[in-house]
Design a protein around this motif. Structure first.
Motif, short mmCIF file in Angstrom:
data_model
loop_
_atom_site.label_atom_id
_atom_site.label_comp_id
_atom_site.label_asym_id
_atom_site.label_seq_id
_atom_site.Cartn_x
_atom_site.Cartn_y
_atom_site.Cartn_z
N SER A 178 0.83 -1.20 0.00
CA SER A 178 0.00 0.00 0.00
C SER A 178 0.86 1.25 0.00
O SER A 178 0.56 2.23 -0.69
CB SER A 178 -0.92 -0.01 1.22
N LEU A 179 1.96 1.23 0.75
CA LEU A 179 2.89 2.36 0.78
C LEU A 179 3.54 2.56 -0.58
O LEU A 179 3.65 3.68 -1.08
CB LEU A 179 3.95 2.14 1.86
N VAL A 180 3.96 1.47 -1.21
CA VAL A 180 4.62 1.53 -2.52
C VAL A 180 3.65 2.02 -3.60
O VAL A 180 4.03 2.79 -4.48
CB VAL A 180 5.21 0.15 -2.90
N THR A 181 2.39 1.60 -3.52
CA THR A 181 1.41 1.99 -4.54
C THR A 181 0.73 3.32 -4.21
O THR A 181 -0.22 3.71 -4.89
CB THR A 181 0.33 0.91 -4.71
N GLY A 182 1.19 4.01 -3.18
CA GLY A 182 0.63 5.31 -2.84
C GLY A 182 -0.69 5.21 -2.09
O GLY A 182 -1.52 6.10 -2.20
N GLY A 183 -0.88 4.16 -1.34
CA GLY A 183 -2.09 4.02 -0.52
C GLY A 183 -3.32 3.58 -1.29
O GLY A 183 -4.44 3.80 -0.83
N VAL A 184 -3.14 2.96 -2.44
CA VAL A 184 -4.28 2.50 -3.22
C VAL A 184 -5.00 1.40 -2.45
O VAL A 184 -4.39 0.45 -1.98
CB VAL A 184 -3.81 1.97 -4.60
N ASP A 185 -6.30 1.57 -2.30
CA ASP A 185 -7.13 0.58 -1.61
C ASP A 185 -7.95 -0.15 -2.67
O ASP A 185 -8.94 0.38 -3.17
CB ASP A 185 -8.04 1.27 -0.60
N PHE A 186 -7.53 -1.34 -3.00
CA PHE A 186 -8.21 -2.11 -4.04
C PHE A 186 -9.64 -2.48 -3.64
O PHE A 186 -10.48 -2.69 -4.50
CB PHE A 186 -7.44 -3.40 -4.36
N SER A 187 -9.89 -2.57 -2.34
CA SER A 187 -11.21 -3.04 -1.90
C SER A 187 -12.33 -2.08 -2.29
O SER A 187 -13.49 -2.47 -2.31
CB SER A 187 -11.22 -3.28 -0.39
N ASN A 188 -12.03 -0.84 -2.60
CA ASN A 188 -13.05 0.12 -3.03
C ASN A 188 -13.14 0.26 -4.54
O ASN A 188 -13.73 1.21 -5.03
CB ASN A 188 -12.84 1.48 -2.37
N TRP A 189 -12.55 -0.66 -5.25
CA TRP A 189 -12.69 -0.67 -6.71
C TRP A 189 -13.88 -1.58 -7.03
O TRP A 189 -13.82 -2.79 -6.83
CB TRP A 189 -11.43 -1.20 -7.37
N PHE A 190 -14.93 -0.99 -7.52
CA PHE A 190 -16.13 -1.76 -7.82
C PHE A 190 -16.93 -1.04 -8.90
O PHE A 190 -16.70 0.14 -9.18
CB PHE A 190 -16.99 -1.94 -6.56
N ILE A 191 -17.87 -1.75 -9.46
CA ILE A 191 -18.80 -1.18 -10.42
C ILE A 191 -20.20 -1.43 -9.89
O ILE A 191 -20.57 -2.57 -9.60
CB ILE A 191 -18.65 -1.83 -11.82
N ALA A 192 -20.95 -0.35 -9.72
CA ALA A 192 -22.34 -0.48 -9.27
C ALA A 192 -23.18 -0.85 -10.49
O ALA A 192 -23.18 -0.16 -11.50
CB ALA A 192 -22.82 0.84 -8.67
N LEU A 193 -23.85 -1.96 -10.40
CA LEU A 193 -24.62 -2.46 -11.54
C LEU A 193 -25.99 -1.79 -11.71
O LEU A 193 -26.68 -2.00 -12.70
CB LEU A 193 -24.79 -3.99 -11.42
N ASP A 194 -26.35 -0.94 -10.75
CA ASP A 194 -27.63 -0.24 -10.88
C ASP A 194 -27.50 1.10 -11.61
O ASP A 194 -28.46 1.83 -11.76
CB ASP A 194 -28.28 -0.04 -9.51
N GLY A 195 -26.27 1.47 -12.04
CA GLY A 195 -26.05 2.68 -12.81
C GLY A 195 -25.76 3.91 -11.97
O GLY A 195 -25.39 4.95 -12.51
N HIS A 196 -25.88 3.84 -10.67
CA HIS A 196 -25.58 4.98 -9.79
C HIS A 196 -24.10 5.00 -9.42
O HIS A 196 -23.40 3.98 -9.54
CB HIS A 196 -26.43 4.92 -8.51
N TYR A 220 -21.40 5.51 -6.34
CA TYR A 220 -21.28 5.48 -4.88
C TYR A 220 -19.83 5.79 -4.53
O TYR A 220 -18.90 5.38 -5.23
CB TYR A 220 -21.68 4.12 -4.33
N ALA A 221 -19.63 6.49 -3.42
CA ALA A 221 -18.28 6.90 -3.01
C ALA A 221 -17.45 5.72 -2.51
O ALA A 221 -16.22 5.71 -2.63
CB ALA A 221 -18.36 7.98 -1.93
N SER A 222 -18.10 4.72 -1.95
CA SER A 222 -17.37 3.56 -1.44
C SER A 222 -18.22 2.31 -1.60
O SER A 222 -19.44 2.39 -1.80
CB SER A 222 -17.01 3.76 0.04
N LEU A 223 -17.57 1.19 -1.46
CA LEU A 223 -18.27 -0.08 -1.54
C LEU A 223 -19.27 -0.21 -0.39
O LEU A 223 -20.38 -0.70 -0.58
CB LEU A 223 -17.27 -1.25 -1.53
N ALA A 224 -18.89 0.27 0.78
CA ALA A 224 -19.79 0.21 1.94
C ALA A 224 -21.07 1.00 1.67
O ALA A 224 -22.17 0.56 2.03
CB ALA A 224 -19.09 0.72 3.18
#
Length: 153
Positions: free
Chosen positions: A47-65, A67-71
């Protein structure tokens, strides 16, 4: 019914079933150690090497809206394609596989150092003629150089 119970007892008492059970239990404990190593030591460095990239918040909302986060998307009960979570799991798997590989490699190296090398006994293929001192085949009964008759020993 007694036959099935007896067969089951025989199956359970086999050594390989007990070995497998011990392996599963140790594997579970070992997985926790490796999981902690990956999540608590290696992933923060990545995470430090990649500049703090959080893969867990990479998603596609299938309803077309959007969202700021997966949660937030999950709270809205939106169907999501969580490819970031998949990427995280693949990275975790690769790191765990590499750590396990290195541990097995170290254990094999240590096991090979502990083992004493077995000295191979090499039977001689030649002998020396006692009369002319020439090297001859071990099975020869007469020297091909001086034609002396050799003893059978």
């Amino acid at each position: 019914m007694k036959n099935i119970i007896n067969e089951f007892k025989e199956f359970i008492m086999r050594g390989n079933v007990l070995d497998m059970a011990v392996g599963v239990i140790i594997g579970g404990a070992f997985q926790k150690i490796i999981g902690s190593l990956v999540n608590d030591v290696i992933m923060p460095v990545i995470s430090l090497v990649t500049g703090g990239v959080d893969f867990s918040n990479w998603f596609i909302a299938l309803d077309g809206h959007h969202y700021a986060s997966l949660a937030e998307a999950q709270a809205a009960k939106a169907a999501t394609l969580n490819y970031g979570t998949f990427i995280t799991q693949v990275i975790n798997f690769l790191i765990m596989a590499f750590v396990i590989f290195m541990m097995v490699k170290i254990m094999n190296t240590l096991a090979n150092k502990v083992k004493k090398p077995v000295e191979e006994v090499v039977e001689p293929e030649t002998k020396v003629c006692p009369y002319c001192m020439s090297e001859i085949d071990i099975h020869a009964t007469r020297c091909p150089h001086c034609t002396s008759k050799l003893s059978e020993s």
